[in-house]
Scaffold this active site. Structure first.
Site, short mmCIF file in Angstrom:
data_model
loop_
_atom_site.label_atom_id
_atom_site.label_comp_id
_atom_site.label_asym_id
_atom_site.label_seq_id
_atom_site.Cartn_x
_atom_site.Cartn_y
_atom_site.Cartn_z
CE LYS A 280 -4.51 0.99 1.94
NZ LYS A 280 -5.61 0.44 2.72
CD GLU A 365 -19.94 -3.07 7.85
OE1 GLU A 365 -19.97 -4.15 7.23
OE2 GLU A 365 -19.07 -2.19 7.63
NE ARG A 393 -23.04 -4.51 2.64
CZ ARG A 393 -21.84 -4.63 2.11
NH1 ARG A 393 -20.87 -5.12 2.82
NH2 ARG A 393 -21.64 -4.29 0.87
C1 TPP Z 1 -19.43 -2.28 4.16
C2 TPP Z 1 -18.24 -1.38 4.32
N1 TPP Z 1 -17.67 -1.22 5.53
C3 TPP Z 1 -16.60 -0.43 5.68
C4 TPP Z 1 -16.06 0.24 4.62
C5 TPP Z 1 -14.90 1.21 4.81
N2 TPP Z 1 -13.73 0.79 4.06
C6 TPP Z 1 -13.41 1.32 2.87
S1 TPP Z 1 -12.05 0.69 2.20
C7 TPP Z 1 -11.81 -0.30 3.54
C8 TPP Z 1 -10.62 -1.18 3.61
C9 TPP Z 1 -10.50 -2.04 2.43
O1 TPP Z 1 -9.31 -2.75 2.48
P1 TPP Z 1 -8.84 -3.53 1.22
O2 TPP Z 1 -10.01 -4.17 0.59
O3 TPP Z 1 -7.73 -4.42 1.62
O4 TPP Z 1 -8.34 -2.41 0.23
P2 TPP Z 1 -6.98 -1.56 0.25
O5 TPP Z 1 -7.40 -0.14 0.41
O6 TPP Z 1 -6.13 -2.04 1.37
O7 TPP Z 1 -6.36 -1.80 -1.06
C10 TPP Z 1 -12.81 -0.12 4.49
C11 TPP Z 1 -12.90 -0.80 5.80
C12 TPP Z 1 -16.70 0.06 3.38
N3 TPP Z 1 -16.27 0.70 2.28
N4 TPP Z 1 -17.75 -0.75 3.25
#
Ligand code: TPP
Length: 493
Positions: A280, A365, A393
């Site tokens: 990242k 969630e 959710r």
């Molecule tokens: C249902 C839901 N809960 C929480 C989030 C907040 N959220 C956005 S991106 C993320 C992390 C995603 O991590 P990853 O899929 O590994 O992507 P990266 O940014 O590390 O590439 C979170 C928790 C969301 N978008 N949707």
């Protein structure tokens, strides 16, 4: 410069692998410079530059469907599909959306904002393709964070059963927004750390075949030993057992290796799971060293990555986090539950003081809501700290497990109301409408952060069922905070 000439992903096909690597560096520079002004999901996008290039090099968007989970890491996809010149408008009203947006481009085939939907979307598109007798590819790119979401597991279960041709790419950078959590995360980390002695499945199967066959009672034991060896030596056996062909782990910053892997995947008839390892924030020191903060960053100084945001009054979120510590000291039953948002929900200070009373369940969630119901029934005082939009959710769990049981669950609903630049998928505008009619639910909204503190006390002392307080994503008013917390009469203004 190659980048200014790229207006269509088809142009990539004429480039050599070396040129693709050069282009990757130009894209990084572009993102790092543009986002100093607009802010945005810097770290996530810097991590997928080579991956997105390799995808557009190997496949034909929009005929081949590329589905990005959450959609926050699609800036590179946007750059390659004719939207470079709009990056000054990123995350602004009428500007380029910070997530995938169908109305923006024919290359945006699936919209998201909430996580873990990509695999279900891919399955739907694969079924539709097969019923229509077409032969396009379907590709889902999902992060290891998004893979913690229940929907992703539901879809894996279905895909592995039906065995239709589609590709799931796991973009594993070991981070959700905060460091990732969970047993699946531990499993993936093990593959990552063991990868130097793990061997490809074919190689191991070849080796095992060379062990001479044994007859009689010994045969079963020998077979068990062979299976155990396979489990020890092959990465990703879990996904193989779920019905996928597992490929990887692959260095997600090596375009050539990615291209080779995609060619390999094309020769597989059923579902393929490609495990890609990325960093990242790759290529920008401040983002690589503080990838937590650089997940989504506000405008910053390019030399240091330091935020340009003026320091204001503490946000409601921060006041919530500090007050929760005060209440936690007072009442040992208080326990905080977050679905993957420990930082965004202001819970890091609480976690530091009460590590045993803070649970990050990952992007889950629904599980978080039901978990809180059970904690409450066992006499604990759970605070479900959740963003309004993501709480959508958990609607059934709120109705069925919390309210129907009249469980003493406190809801700290952050980001209530409009949230600004993240756009329509993130607005917290539905919670009053979908919560207030549920029997047993009490809802509160403070006029300022001082009142928020009293509402938190009120909720802790309330023992007649679920109770929620909702507050916006803004700085507080700066009002003086009462030292003494008091319970407010329910139903008062
Ligand atoms: C249902 C839901 N809960 C929480 C989030 C907040 N959220 C956005 S991106 C993320 C992390 C995603 O991590 P990853 O899929 O590994 O992507 P990266 O940014 O590390 O590439 C979170 C928790 C969301 N978008 N949707």
């Amino acid at each position: 410069m190659l980048l200014p000439q790229i207006n269509d992903p088809q142009q990539l096909k004429a480039l050599s692998v070396e040129e693709l690597a050069t282009l990757a560096e130009e894209i990084r520079r572009f993102l790092i410079e543009k986002l100093t002004v607009t802010g945005g999901h810097l770290g996530s996008n810097l991590g997928v530059v080579e991956l997105t290039l390799a995808l557009h090099y190997c496949y034909d968007s929009p005929r081949d469907k590329m589905i990005y989970d959450v959609g926050h890491q699609a800036y590179v996809h946007k750059i390659l599909t004719g939207r470079q010149d709009r990056f000054d408008t990123l995350r602004k009203k009428d500007g380029l959306c910070g997530f995938v947006k169908r109305a923006e481009s024919e290359h945006d085939v699936w919209e998201a904002g909430h996580s873990s939907t990509s695999l279900s979307a891919a399955m739907g598109m694969a079924v539709a393709r097969d019923l229509k007798g077409e032969d396009n590819k379907v590709i889902a790119v999902i992060g290891d964070g998004a893979l913690t979401g229940g929907m992703a597991f539901e879809a894996l279960n279905h895909i592995g059963h039906e065995r239709r041709k589609l590709m799931v790419i796991l973009n594993d950078n070991e981070m959700s927004i905060a460091p990732n959590v969970g047993a699946m995360h531990n499993y993936l980390s093990k593959i990552r750390s063991d990868r130097h002695y793990l061997r490809a499945k074919d190689e191991v199967e070849g080796l095992l075949k060379k062990i001479p066959a044994i007859g009689g009672r010994l045969a079963k034991t020998a077979q068990n030993v062979k299976d155990s060896l396979k489990y020890m030596m092959v990465p990703g056996v879990l996904f193989e057992e779920l019905g996928f062909t597992y490929l990887g782990p692959v260095d997600g910053h090596d375009v050539e290796k990615l291209i080779d892997t995609f060619h390999q995947a094309d020769n597989v008839s059923g579902p393929v799971f490609v495990h890609v390892l990325t960093t990242k924030g790759k290529g920008y020191k401040p983002a690589e060293t503080d990838f937590y903060k650089s997940h989504a960053i506000s405008p910053y100084k390019i030399e240091s990555g330091q935020s340009l945001k003026a320091v204001g009054n503490p946000m409601y979120t921060e006041v919530f986090g500090e007050t929760l510590i005060e209440l936690g000291r007072e009442d040992k039953r208080l326990i905080a539950v977050t679905p993957a948002m420990p930082g965004g929900s202001g819970l890091f200070p609480f976690a530091k003081e009460f590590p045993d009373r803070m649970i990050d369940v990952g992007i889950a969630e629904q599980h978080a809501a039901t978990l809180c119901a059970a904690l409450a029934m066992e006499g604990m005082k759970p605070v479900y700290a959740v963003y309004s939009t993501f709480m959508q959710r958990a609607y059934d769990q709120i109705v069925h497990d919390i309210c129907r049981h009249n469980a003493n669950v406190m809801f700290a609903i952050d980001r209530a109301g409009f949230v600004g630049a993240d756009g329509e998928t993130h607005q917290g505008v539905y919670d009053i409408a979908f919560m207030r009619h549920i029997p047993n639910m009490v809802m509160m909204m403070p006029k300022d952060e001082n009142e928020l503190r009293h509402m938190m006390k009120t909720a802790l002392e309330y023992n007649d069922g679920p109770i929620a307080y909702r507050y916006p994503r803004i700085d507080g008013t700066g009002v003086a905070l009462d030292a003494e917390l008091k319970s407010l009469p329910i139903g008062s203004r």
